[in-house]
Design a protein around this motif. Structure first.
Motif, PDB file in Angstrom:
ATOM      1  N   ILE A  76      43.326  43.423  46.052  1.00 10.50           N
ATOM      2  CA  ILE A  76      43.366  42.479  47.173  1.00 10.50           C
ATOM      3  C   ILE A  76      44.640  42.657  47.993  1.00 10.50           C
ATOM      4  CG2 ILE A  76      43.592  40.013  47.771  1.00 10.50           C
ATOM      5  CD1 ILE A  76      41.705  39.441  45.367  1.00 10.50           C
ATOM      6  N   ARG A 111      36.739  43.141  35.240  1.00 16.28           N
ATOM      7  CA  ARG A 111      38.030  43.802  35.402  1.00 16.28           C
ATOM      8  C   ARG A 111      39.165  42.811  35.142  1.00 16.28           C
ATOM      9  NH1 ARG A 111      38.577  46.337  40.989  1.00 16.28           N
ATOM     10  NH2 ARG A 111      37.732  44.346  41.642  1.00 16.28           N
ATOM     11  N   HIS A 129      31.785  40.694  43.136  1.00 15.21           N
ATOM     12  CA  HIS A 129      32.710  41.736  42.673  1.00 15.21           C
ATOM     13  C   HIS A 129      33.720  41.192  41.665  1.00 15.21           C
ATOM     14  CE1 HIS A 129      34.849  39.782  45.978  1.00 15.21           C
ATOM     15  NE2 HIS A 129      35.974  40.242  45.433  1.00 15.21           N
ATOM     16  N   LEU A 130      33.915  39.894  41.613  1.00 16.08           N
ATOM     17  CA  LEU A 130      34.864  39.309  40.665  1.00 16.08           C
ATOM     18  C   LEU A 130      34.267  39.165  39.267  1.00 16.08           C
ATOM     19  CD1 LEU A 130      36.421  36.535  42.919  1.00 16.08           C
ATOM     20  CD2 LEU A 130      37.318  38.823  42.412  1.00 16.08           C
ATOM     21  N   ARG A 131      32.958  39.406  39.130  1.00 18.49           N
ATOM     22  CA  ARG A 131      32.305  39.292  37.821  1.00 18.49           C
ATOM     23  C   ARG A 131      32.185  40.646  37.129  1.00 18.49           C
ATOM     24  NH1 ARG A 131      28.572  36.135  40.887  1.00 18.49           N
ATOM     25  NH2 ARG A 131      27.081  37.806  40.690  1.00 18.49           N
ATOM     26  N   GLU A 132      32.951  41.606  37.549  1.00 13.95           N
ATOM     27  CA  GLU A 132      32.825  42.961  37.006  1.00 13.95           C
ATOM     28  C   GLU A 132      33.538  43.142  35.677  1.00 13.95           C
ATOM     29  OE1 GLU A 132      34.351  45.395  40.123  1.00 13.95           O
ATOM     30  OE2 GLU A 132      32.604  45.101  41.397  1.00 13.95           O
ATOM     31  N   THR A 157      42.400  40.585  35.792  1.00 14.81           N
ATOM     32  CA  THR A 157      42.842  39.872  36.988  1.00 14.81           C
ATOM     33  C   THR A 157      43.918  40.656  37.736  1.00 14.81           C
ATOM     34  OG1 THR A 157      42.365  37.779  35.891  1.00 14.81           O
ATOM     35  CG2 THR A 157      43.795  37.684  37.820  1.00 14.81           C
ATOM     36  N   ILE A 217      42.391  43.280  39.970  1.00 14.18           N
ATOM     37  CA  ILE A 217      41.749  42.681  41.152  1.00 14.18           C
ATOM     38  C   ILE A 217      42.808  42.265  42.167  1.00 14.18           C
ATOM     39  CG2 ILE A 217      40.368  40.734  41.975  1.00 14.18           C
ATOM     40  CD1 ILE A 217      38.898  40.872  39.225  1.00 14.18           C
ATOM     41  N   PHE A 254      31.170  36.704  46.065  1.00 11.53           N
ATOM     42  CA  PHE A 254      32.234  36.960  45.104  1.00 11.53           C
ATOM     43  C   PHE A 254      31.730  37.674  43.856  1.00 11.53           C
ATOM     44  CE2 PHE A 254      33.768  33.496  47.732  1.00 11.53           C
ATOM     45  CZ  PHE A 254      35.024  33.973  48.079  1.00 11.53           C
TER      46      PHE A 254
END
Length: 92
Positions: A84, A75, A70-73, A77, A80, A68
């Protein structure tokens, strides 16, 4: 102390409650069965290796973190979620 229990058709044996309590066994916990040869087997609570448990836990955490990342970029919510879902369900 000798206790007796019946074997079910599925090969299961109920460990008597007083024995479970004395060993500190909880539902779902593993037990070790040590076949002594012949007609004798020993059932015991396994000795846990806390260091190995901690290392296994850390490995699982690292794997989840990697999956996961890629969720710490940083960006938003909403961005993201659009990625998805594949489209914007709430167009402007």
């Amino acid at each position: 102390m000798i206790k007796q229990s019946n074997l079910t058709v599925k090969g299961q044996v109920t460990i008597p409650k007083d024995v479970r309590d004395a060993l500190g066994l909880k539902p779902g916990e593993p037990v070790e069965i040590d076949w002594q040869g012949g007609t004798e087997a020993l059932i015991r609570k396994p000795i846990r290796n806390e260091k190995a448990d901690i290392e296994a836990y850390k490995a699982r955490v690292r794997e989840v973190s990697r999956r996961f990342a890629h969720l710490r970029e940083g960006r938003p919510t909403d961005e993201i979620m659009r990625e998805i879902r594949g489209d914007d369900p709430f167009p402007p």
